[in-house]
Design a protein around this motif. Structure first.
Motif, short mmCIF file in Angstrom:
data_model
loop_
_atom_site.label_atom_id
_atom_site.label_comp_id
_atom_site.label_asym_id
_atom_site.label_seq_id
_atom_site.Cartn_x
_atom_site.Cartn_y
_atom_site.Cartn_z
N ALA A 14 38.58 46.47 39.40
CA ALA A 14 38.44 48.00 39.67
C ALA A 14 40.00 48.30 40.40
CB ALA A 14 37.38 48.39 40.73
N LEU A 15 40.21 47.35 41.26
CA LEU A 15 41.58 47.41 42.11
C LEU A 15 42.90 47.30 41.08
CD1 LEU A 15 42.97 47.55 44.64
CD2 LEU A 15 42.89 45.14 45.05
N VAL A 16 42.77 46.43 40.18
CA VAL A 16 44.04 46.36 39.15
C VAL A 16 43.97 47.52 38.19
CG1 VAL A 16 44.65 44.96 37.06
CG2 VAL A 16 43.89 43.83 39.41
N ILE A 17 42.86 48.02 37.81
CA ILE A 17 42.84 49.16 36.95
C ILE A 17 43.26 50.56 37.71
CG2 ILE A 17 41.18 50.54 35.57
CD1 ILE A 17 39.49 48.02 35.18
N LEU A 125 36.71 55.70 41.92
CA LEU A 125 36.20 54.49 41.27
C LEU A 125 36.37 53.28 42.10
CD1 LEU A 125 37.31 55.40 37.85
CD2 LEU A 125 34.90 55.25 38.64
N LEU A 126 37.57 53.18 42.91
CA LEU A 126 37.81 52.06 43.65
C LEU A 126 36.76 52.06 44.78
CD1 LEU A 126 39.64 49.74 44.31
CD2 LEU A 126 41.09 51.20 45.68
N THR A 127 36.75 53.08 45.48
CA THR A 127 35.74 53.29 46.59
C THR A 127 34.31 52.63 46.15
OG1 THR A 127 36.72 55.07 47.62
CG2 THR A 127 34.39 54.55 48.18
N ALA A 128 33.83 53.24 44.76
CA ALA A 128 32.47 52.81 44.32
C ALA A 128 32.39 51.42 44.09
CB ALA A 128 32.25 53.42 43.25
N ALA A 129 33.50 50.62 43.91
CA ALA A 129 33.49 49.11 43.48
C ALA A 129 33.57 48.24 44.56
CB ALA A 129 34.26 48.93 42.37
N VAL A 130 34.18 48.66 46.00
CA VAL A 130 34.61 47.81 46.81
C VAL A 130 33.56 48.12 48.04
CG1 VAL A 130 36.49 47.27 48.70
CG2 VAL A 130 37.14 48.03 46.18
N PRO A 131 33.13 46.89 48.46
CA PRO A 131 32.25 46.93 49.84
C PRO A 131 32.77 47.43 50.90
CG PRO A 131 32.37 44.70 48.72
CD PRO A 131 33.40 45.78 48.27
N ALA A 132 32.24 48.22 51.90
CA ALA A 132 32.90 49.18 52.64
C ALA A 132 33.66 48.41 53.72
CB ALA A 132 31.63 49.87 53.51
N ALA A 133 33.29 47.12 53.96
CA ALA A 133 34.05 46.26 54.88
C ALA A 133 35.64 45.99 54.43
CB ALA A 133 33.27 44.86 55.07
#
Length: 499
Positions: A14-17, A125-133
């Motif tokens: 997600a971060l790369v895309i 989309l990045l927010t949805a894929a990455v844990p809050a921490a």
């Protein structure tokens, strides 16, 4: 409530895309600037046409950013992200093959439409894929890649123009876009928003208003400020935008709730963002042409010589982030804006038909440090100036204002340039450039003043205490959450005031 499918590819994909997609959209804001003389030589066109090759992109990008985010919330964020990439990639190919200046401008406008759909969904989309921490780290990498696009835009544009041709500044997007399409389809999770209806009237009012205003500003120098079309654009645009504000005050589900602007933190950072981009983009637009047309640098040499300004964020942004964590974002952003204003003021003083690069360097460095101090903490200020559930709206609004500021900056400063000078000789170019840079410096200094409207940390703490007591008395649900900015559970609206 948001619906989301099971994660497919995890945080790294997600971060790369999303970072590559953001890089493409941000790069096309500035990649054209050092290619403008070559485009003018190849395709022809007057000053107004050159303005439109930049402004057509920033204008459609700006006015449709919030609408693009709303479409993603309603019909699927991954689905609309794929649509945005497809439109952007196709329009890039069309721009590369443009046979004339008019078709290039049209392709740039369609590019802006694709970027407006794609860009706001990258962060969602990045927010949805990455844990809050881990979101702070992910946002930092995403922001650094976007900063790299801003820094490298003039250099990439200049190098491709000089060593291959200006067409390749657009061909560059095509393989990147084609690579992203299958990756996004396979590796990103689908998600939806609340299902609120699209704000069609608000979108039409805002888009029509902004288009009318910028059209009038861009065409004013060429057609005359008393031209019927110019006056119609300015007055009709102003009326439509006023109608948008009035409509949004009373609408049930407005595209941009006007109540957000009651917050001094939200209003201050958004005003500063608009003014900052107005002064910065207008200055880069003219200075890149000055270095080639007056000082005789090649496109690559011009891009390299702009790096102390455009590339400085890559060096200073990490330091700015540390400073903002320790002393708050407000003083860091304000200091950066005043430094950039000083840099532009210095440049307006030293530019001549034969000034040495050494004499320009202090102004470029000052402007670059100032820009870096702004970019690093400004996004944090925006996102923490509203409640977590309003962060998507806040991000879209801030990005839209930045892009509108860029389009207005090119229009306003090119108007000043053409009124006081022109392309006729090196001296007439300098005669127009000096007052334009003075205007840019004044506008960026005004952005610094707007930043000072943001409450200090002490004031924010006082407001937090009052707000928390009021919420307890009314039995309201707390606005903060464990996974909001800082993870402290306090109200991010008030935390914003201190950062």
């Amino acid at each position: 409530m948001s619906e989301q499918t099971a994660p497919r590819g995890g945080m790294v994909w997600a971060l790369v895309i999303t970072s590559v997609a953001g890089f493409m959209a941000a790069l096309d804001n500035l990649v054209v600037t050092t290619a403008l003389p070559s485009i003018r030589k190849d395709l022809g066109g007057a000053l107004g046409d050159l303005e439109w090759t930049v402004s057509a992109y920033t204008l459609t990008f700006a006015v449709l950013l919030m609408f693009g985010a709303a479409l993603g919330d309603r019909f699927g964020r991954r689905r609309l992200f794929l649509v945005g990439i497809t439109v952007f990639t196709g329009a890039s190919a069309a721009a590369a093959m443009a046979p004339g200046i008019e078709s290039l401008i049209a392709a740039r406008a369609v590019q802006g439409v694709g970027a407006a759909i794609m860009m706001p969904l990258t962060l969602t989309l990045l927010t949805a894929a990455v844990p809050a921490a881990k979101r702070g780290m992910a946002y930092g990498i995403w922001g650094a890649v976007n900063g790299l696009a801003v820094a490298s835009g003039p250099l990439i544009g200049g190098s491709l123009t000089e060593h291959i041709s200006w067409h390749w500044i657009f061909w560059l997007n095509v393989p990147l876009g084609l690579a992203l399409l299958p990756l996004a389809r396979l590796r990103l999770s689908e998600s939806h928003g609340t299902g609120a209806p699209l704000d069609i009237p608000g979108t039409l009012l805002a888009s029509g208003g902004l288009f009318g205003i910028v059209y009038g500003l861009v065409r004013g120098p060429a057609d005359g400020w008393t031209s019927s079309l110019v006056l119609a654009g300015l007055f009709a645009g102003g009326a439509l935008f006023a109608g948008f504000v009035l409509y949004s005050v009373n609408a049930k589900n407005p595209m941009l709730p006007m109540r957000l602007f009651r917050s001094r933190a939200f209003s201050g950072i958004n005003a500063a963002s608009l003014l900052m981009f107005l002064g910065m983009f207008g200055s880069i637009f003219l200075l890149s042409q000055y270095m080639q047309g007056v000082l005789g640098y090649s496109p690559t040499e011009a891009g390299l010589r702009m790096l102390p300004w455009t590339g400085m964020p890559m060096l200073v942004a990490p330091i700015a982030g540390i400073l903002s964590d320790r002393i708050g974002g407000r003083p860091v952003v304000a200091s950066g804006l005043f430094l950039q204003a000083a840099g532009l003021g210095y440049m307006s003083y030293v530019v001549t038909t034969d000034v040495s690069y050494a004499a320009q360097l202090p102004g470029l460095i000052l402007s670059g440090i100032g820009m870096a101090l702004f970019f690093a903490p400004a996004s944090n200020l925006v996102m923490s100036s509203v409640r977590p559930q309003e962060q998507g709206i806040a991000s879209g609004a801030n990005n839209a204002l930045r892009e509108v500021g860029g389009a207005l900056g090119i229009a306003v400063m090119a108007s000043i340039f053409s009124a006081q000078g022109g392309y006729q000789t090196a001296q007439t170019f300098v005669d127009g450039l000096k007052p334009a840079l003075v205007t840019g410096a004044a506008v960026v200094a005004l952005a610094g003043v707007a930043t000072l409207l943001i409450p200090t940390r002490r004031r924010a703490a006082q407001l937090a205490a009052v707000g928390g007591a009021a919420e307890s008395a009314e039995g309201a649900e707390p606005t903060g959450s464990a996974d909001s900015a800082g993870g402290s559970g306090s109200d991010p609206v008030l935390e914003a005031a201190s950062r």
